[in-house]
Design a protein around this motif. Structure first.
Motif: not given
Length: 243
Positions: A195-207
């Protein structure tokens, strides 16, 4: 003669906005924009440009789609250059086709300005290629959100048995349904997914996890988020280059 530009804003990183999209934003008399378009793009607009927000998110539609269609049409009757700014690409689950048909039926000129879709760019920013030689030769982009009034799903779950990469857009609120169906129709519980959250931004998170555990592991991750399912997820360990 008025013209409507159905314009893709890209996935979030403002530097992924196309040169053409940036030019037309600067020329716009009115911009009708979505929630997922980087708000910094609006800073490019000229001083007297009218800005109208019509953002949507799951369960909270600011303006219904039929009203957005009419709003774009009415804007074209009053302004010469109308920009409909949409996150990602207008034709990848962006309902750009519906808006274009609405304009066509009313003799309004329009142009499509494609955007970089999150379906390929967000996995790339997470170090996950959607194709990779020796791993998979194809990928499929699937809606993770179907209309509530559909009694029968149009998603062909039984067709996902090969090794192609699956990218689910707008589906995080349905992640349990998605993973359950994939396992029901034959995917292994240990099959890799992310799961990739807020992709391509500084707030991106990856699980990164498995079909069996991703629901629990990604709990609480902020939206927007996309789901990637496939052996290519394992390549993140070597290809992670940011965030």
């Amino acid at each position: 003669m008025a013209k409507v530009y159905l314009t893709g804003a890209g996935p979030g990183d403002i530097e992924l906005l196309t040169v053409k999209a940036a030019r037309i934003v600067k020329e716009a008399d009115i911009i009708i924009y979505d929630r997922l378009a980087n708000p910094k793009i609006l800073d490019m607009a000229k001083e007297n440009c009218e800005l109208i927000y019509v953002g949507k998110q799951n369960g909270k539609h600011s303006v219904p789609q039929n009203e957005i269609n009419e709003m774009i049409y009415q804007a074209a009757l009053k302004h010469e250059t109308v920009v409909r700014l949409k996150g990602g690409d207008p034709f990848v689950f962006g309902r750009g086709g519906e808006e274009a048909i609405y304009l066509y039926q009313r003799d309004i000129k329009f142009e499509i300005i494609p955007g970089i879709t999150s379906a390929i760019s967000v996995p790339a920013y997470a170090g996950i290629p959607v194709t990779h030689r020796g791993v998979t030769t194809s990928f499929r982009v699937v809606t993770g959100h179907e209309s509530a009034d559909k009694k029968i799903s149009q998603i062909e779950w039984q067709s996902f048995l090969n090794n192609e990469t699956l990218v689910f857009l707008m589906g995080f609120h349905n992640i349990e349904l998605i993973t359950t169906n994939l396992m029901k129709y034959g995917k292994s519980k240990d099959y890799p997914c992310a799961v990739i959250s807020k992709g391509s931004t500084p707030d991106q998170k990856v699980v990164v996890s498995t079909l069996e555990n991703i629901v629990e592991d990604s709990k609480g991750i902020p939206t927007p988020a996309i789901i990637v399912v496939g052996e290519v997820v394992k390549l993140r360990e070597q290809l992670k280059w940011t965030y």
